[in-house]
Design an enzyme around this catalytic site. Sequence first.
Site, short mmCIF file in Angstrom:
data_model
loop_
_atom_site.label_atom_id
_atom_site.label_comp_id
_atom_site.label_asym_id
_atom_site.label_seq_id
_atom_site.Cartn_x
_atom_site.Cartn_y
_atom_site.Cartn_z
N HIS A 41 9.07 -3.47 49.40
CA HIS A 41 10.03 -2.43 49.77
C HIS A 41 10.04 -2.25 51.29
O HIS A 41 9.26 -1.47 51.84
CB HIS A 41 9.63 -1.13 49.06
N ARG A 87 19.04 -1.03 55.65
CA ARG A 87 18.59 0.36 55.70
C ARG A 87 19.24 1.15 54.56
O ARG A 87 20.47 1.14 54.43
CB ARG A 87 18.99 0.96 57.06
N ALA A 88 18.41 1.82 53.76
CA ALA A 88 18.93 2.44 52.53
C ALA A 88 19.81 3.65 52.83
O ALA A 88 20.90 3.79 52.28
CB ALA A 88 17.78 2.82 51.62
N HIS A 119 17.87 2.62 44.11
CA HIS A 119 17.65 3.27 45.41
C HIS A 119 18.91 4.00 45.85
O HIS A 119 19.92 3.38 46.13
CB HIS A 119 17.27 2.20 46.44
N GLU A 163 7.37 0.61 52.47
CA GLU A 163 8.60 1.14 53.10
C GLU A 163 8.31 1.51 54.55
O GLU A 163 8.67 2.57 55.03
CB GLU A 163 9.16 2.33 52.32
N ARG A 176 7.16 8.39 59.39
CA ARG A 176 6.66 7.45 60.41
C ARG A 176 5.46 7.99 61.17
O ARG A 176 4.95 7.34 62.08
CB ARG A 176 7.78 7.12 61.39
#
Length: 340
Positions: free
Chosen positions: A6, A69-70, A176, A282, A288
Site C-alpha cells: 500500500h 495518490r488516493a 479505497h 502507506e 507523516r
Amino acid sequence: MIIDCHGHYTTSPRQHEAWRTEQVTAHGEGRPAPPRPAIRDDEIRASIVNGQLRLQRERGTDLTIFSPRAAGMGHHLGDATTSEAWASACNELIHRVCSLFPQNFVGVCMLPQTAGVSPRNCIAELERCVLQYGFVGCNLNPDPSGGYWKDPPLGDRYWYPLYEKMVELDVPAMIHVSAACNPAFHTTGSHYLNGDTAAFMQCLTSDLFKNFPTLKFIIPHGGGAVPYHWGRFRGLAQDMKLPPLSDLLLRNVFFDTCVYHLPGQELLTRVIPLENILFASEMIGAVRGIDPETGHPYDDTKRSIEQLPLAPGDKAKLYEGNALRVYGRLSAQLAKQSAR
Ligand SMILES: [Zn+2]
C-alpha cells in the site's frame, strides 16, 4: 522479500497535480482542459529517490505496490470524461515510476470512476494498465460521490461487469475511497476508515463471493473498525444465519497493516488469521509525523510488526507470501521487471 502492498505517489512532480486543478476548473467553466504538462524523467527520479525509495532503504523494505495518490483521485469532481483523462495521466505516471525503478515498485491503477456512472466504464483503463503497463491490481472506490454514498453497495450487480474483468485478469482490488467532499467527514480520519468498515459489511451481507469465488479485495488501514469489532461482525453473521466469517469472507477479503501503533498491530494479528494480513505502511501518506511515545514515525509499521511475537513462517507470509498469493500476477511481473 518485504513487500509493502500500500503506497501512493504522494510526492509526484508539482505540475501533475497543478494540471488536475486546471482541468477541473476548465470543466467547471465549460472550457476544454489545457494540454498535459511535460514531466521529465529526472523530476520523477528526484521525487522517488528523496521520497519513497529513501524510506524503503531506511526501513529495510524491498518493494512497494504503488498507485496514484488516493485522496487525489477525486471521483466526485468533473464527469466521466475528466475522470478518464485524470486516471490515464495518473496511471501513466505510476508506469513511469515502475519503469525507472523496476526493482522497487510494481504498479496498481486508479479507476476512472464517477458517481452514478456504470463501473463498466472502468474496464478499458483496467485492461490497459494490466496488459500494457504490467499493473497487478486496482484501487476501487466504493463511494465515488466522496462521502455521500450515492452508488449501490459493493455486493450489487451494478459492480459485476468490473468484477468479471478483474477475475478474468486475475487482479485484486484495494477498496479505497478518495477525498471526502462531505464536510461531516475528515478524509483520512473518518472517511477512509468508514469506507473500509462499510465495504466489509457490504461484502458480508451479499452473495458476492458466492458468485465470484476467486475475486479478491484488500481492505486497507487495518480493515477500519473490523478487527476491533470482529465479535460484532461474527455475531451479526450468525444472527443472519450466514456461515462463519472464515467461510463467508476470508477466502476473498484481506487486510493490510496500516495501523499506526503497536497495540493496534497486536490486535490485528491476534484476531485476523495471518493468511489474511498483508504488510503495508502507506508511507508518506496520511500520517507523516513522529510518535513522541516511541520516537519513530507513525507510518513505520515494520517497526511495530518486528515487535510482535510472530513465528518466522508467519512473518514471511505477512511480508511476502500473502501478497504473492493475493496479487496473482505479481510473481510473473517481478520476474519481468527484475530482468530489466
Ligand atoms: Zn491509501
